[in-house]
Design an enzyme around this catalytic site. Sequence first.
Site, PDB file in Angstrom:
ATOM      1  N   ARG A   1      -4.648   2.007   2.952  1.00 49.09           N
ATOM      2  CA  ARG A   1      -4.202   1.400   1.701  1.00 49.09           C
ATOM      3  C   ARG A   1      -4.950   2.059   0.543  1.00 49.09           C
ATOM      4  O   ARG A   1      -5.855   1.480  -0.057  1.00 49.09           O
ATOM      5  CB  ARG A   1      -4.450  -0.114   1.742  1.00 49.09           C
ATOM      6  CG  ARG A   1      -3.477  -0.865   2.652  1.00 49.09           C
ATOM      7  CD  ARG A   1      -2.116  -1.002   1.995  1.00 49.09           C
ATOM      8  NE  ARG A   1      -1.126  -1.627   2.835  1.00 49.09           N
ATOM      9  CZ  ARG A   1      -0.858  -2.935   2.849  1.00 49.09           C
ATOM     10  NH1 ARG A   1      -1.557  -3.769   2.124  1.00 49.09           N
ATOM     11  NH2 ARG A   1       0.108  -3.403   3.604  1.00 49.09           N
TER      12      ARG A   1
ATOM     13  N   GLN B   1      -0.142   5.706  -0.929  1.00 46.94           N
ATOM     14  CA  GLN B   1       0.747   4.600  -1.303  1.00 46.94           C
ATOM     15  C   GLN B   1       2.209   4.899  -1.000  1.00 46.94           C
ATOM     16  O   GLN B   1       2.946   4.028  -0.523  1.00 46.94           O
ATOM     17  CB  GLN B   1       0.565   4.291  -2.789  1.00 46.94           C
ATOM     18  CG  GLN B   1       1.190   2.985  -3.234  1.00 46.94           C
ATOM     19  CD  GLN B   1       0.779   2.612  -4.649  1.00 46.94           C
ATOM     20  OE1 GLN B   1       0.365   3.465  -5.427  1.00 46.94           O
ATOM     21  NE2 GLN B   1       0.894   1.356  -4.989  1.00 46.94           N
TER      22      GLN B   1
ATOM     23  N   ASP C   1       3.183   4.285   2.741  1.00 46.70           N
ATOM     24  CA  ASP C   1       2.827   2.981   3.301  1.00 46.70           C
ATOM     25  C   ASP C   1       4.071   2.243   3.801  1.00 46.70           C
ATOM     26  O   ASP C   1       4.772   1.589   3.038  1.00 46.70           O
ATOM     27  CB  ASP C   1       2.102   2.172   2.223  1.00 46.70           C
ATOM     28  CG  ASP C   1       1.552   0.850   2.744  1.00 46.70           C
ATOM     29  OD1 ASP C   1       1.867   0.492   3.892  1.00 46.70           O
ATOM     30  OD2 ASP C   1       0.813   0.195   1.996  1.00 46.70           O
TER      31      ASP C   1
ATOM     32  N   SER D   1       4.171  -1.723   3.374  1.00 47.26           N
ATOM     33  CA  SER D   1       4.572  -2.203   2.051  1.00 47.26           C
ATOM     34  C   SER D   1       6.070  -2.065   1.842  1.00 47.26           C
ATOM     35  O   SER D   1       6.731  -2.988   1.366  1.00 47.26           O
ATOM     36  CB  SER D   1       3.818  -1.439   0.959  1.00 47.26           C
ATOM     37  OG  SER D   1       2.447  -1.775   0.965  1.00 47.26           O
TER      38      SER D   1
ATOM     39  N   TYR E   1      -6.036  -6.576   3.045  1.00 44.46           N
ATOM     40  CA  TYR E   1      -5.557  -7.519   4.050  1.00 44.46           C
ATOM     41  C   TYR E   1      -6.403  -8.784   4.046  1.00 44.46           C
ATOM     42  O   TYR E   1      -7.566  -8.786   3.656  1.00 44.46           O
ATOM     43  CB  TYR E   1      -5.624  -6.895   5.450  1.00 44.46           C
ATOM     44  CG  TYR E   1      -4.692  -5.736   5.651  1.00 44.46           C
ATOM     45  CD1 TYR E   1      -3.331  -5.946   5.826  1.00 44.46           C
ATOM     46  CD2 TYR E   1      -5.167  -4.436   5.658  1.00 44.46           C
ATOM     47  CE1 TYR E   1      -2.464  -4.885   6.023  1.00 44.46           C
ATOM     48  CE2 TYR E   1      -4.305  -3.362   5.848  1.00 44.46           C
ATOM     49  CZ  TYR E   1      -2.963  -3.600   6.040  1.00 44.46           C
ATOM     50  OH  TYR E   1      -2.121  -2.543   6.226  1.00 44.46           O
TER      51      TYR E   1
END
Length: 375
Positions: free
Chosen positions: A121, A126, A129, A132, A229
Site C-alpha cells: 500500500r 497504487q 492495487d 482497492s 489495514y
Amino acid sequence: MKIAVLKETAANEQRVAATPETVKKLLGLGASVAIESGAGAGARISDNDYVAAGATIASRSDVIGGAQMVLGVQGPAVADLPGITAGTIVAAILAPFNDRAKIESYAGAGLIGYAMEFMPRTTRAQSMDVLSSQSNLAGYKAVIDGAEAYGRAFPMMMTAAGTISAARLFVMGVGVAGLQAIATGRRLGALVSATDVRSATREQIESLGAKAIFVEKVAGIEGEGAGGYATEMSDEYKAAQAELVSSHIAKQDLVITTALIPGRPAPRLITDAQLASMRPGSVVVDLAVDSGGNVEGAVAGQIVERHGVKIIGHSNPASRMAPDASALYSRNLFNMINAFWDKEAKAAVWPADDDIVKGIKLTEGGKIVHERLLG
C-alpha cells in the site's frame, strides 16, 4: 516475452485478467499475448474482440506453452497449468492463507508466484492495487444489492399523499469498500452513518456527508494497522463498541459490513442478538462472508433470513460486476508489468530488492520466500 491469460475455472468467477485494452498496451510494449479460448466470456469479451486487439486465441496448453508469465484472477492449481515450466511467473490472487497447499505446490514446481493481493500500500504501487480496485466495486454493489432486497425507497420523498422517510444505512468498516458504500448510499438518498476501529477514518466518513459512530475515551485501541489495514482491537474496546453498535443497529434499515484482517478470519461484528433487535424487513450485506463473515448466520453464496432480517452473503461480489472488475484488474496487472518493463530486452525485469517485487513474490527457486509465510 510471451504472456498467457487463462480462463478462470473457480466457481462464481466471471472476471478475466486481460481486456482488449490491456492486450493492445502489452503488445505496444513488445510482448506477445496468448489467451485461452472463452476466457473473456464472463466479462462479455469475445474471442474475436481479443483477436481484433492482436492477441492469439488457443487452448490452455498452447497458451501456457513457452509463456514467461501467466496472468489469472484466482490463482490456478499447478495441475491446471499443463506444460508450464520452472521459472514461469504466475501472477494472480493467490490467497496463501486460505490455500497453503497450492503455494507449496507452486514452490515444488519451481514457479514464481506473485500474489497480487499482497501489493504494498504505497504511492508507487497504487495503480497496481487489486484489493482497492475490486473492493471499490464491491462496496458499490453491496448498496445496490441491499437496496434491491430492502424493497423500499432510499431517499426521502415528499408527495401529496404524504412523506416517505429516507432509509437509514450503517456501514461497518471504512476501507475502500466501506467508503464507496457510504458514497453510493448518499447518492441514493439514504441517511448514512459509519464506524471503524481506526480513528483516522472519522474525517473520511464526515467528508462524505455521513455521520461517524465511534467509541469515545476508551484506551487500548489497536486498530491502526500497517499499510492502512485494521488489526485486532483491545478487549475493552470490543466491549464498548459492541454496546454502541447494538443501540445504533436497532434503528437501521440496511447494514453493510466490510471488515477484514489480512491472514485471519473476518472479525464478528454483528451477533444473532443484534440481528434480532433490528426491524423486520431490514437487510444486512456481509462483504466478508468468504472469509468467515462479519455477521452471525451469514452463509457464503446465499441470502438467508433470521428474525425477519435478510442477510446477503454473495460470494465474490466484484465478480458480479465482471466487465468493470475485469477492466480495473487487468489495468492493475498491466501497470505492474509496465513498471518493470525493459524496452531493449522487450521483457519485464524484476529486481529482487524492489519493494513491490518483495511484497508480492511468494515462491521462487523451489521455495516459499515471502516472510509472512515463513516460520
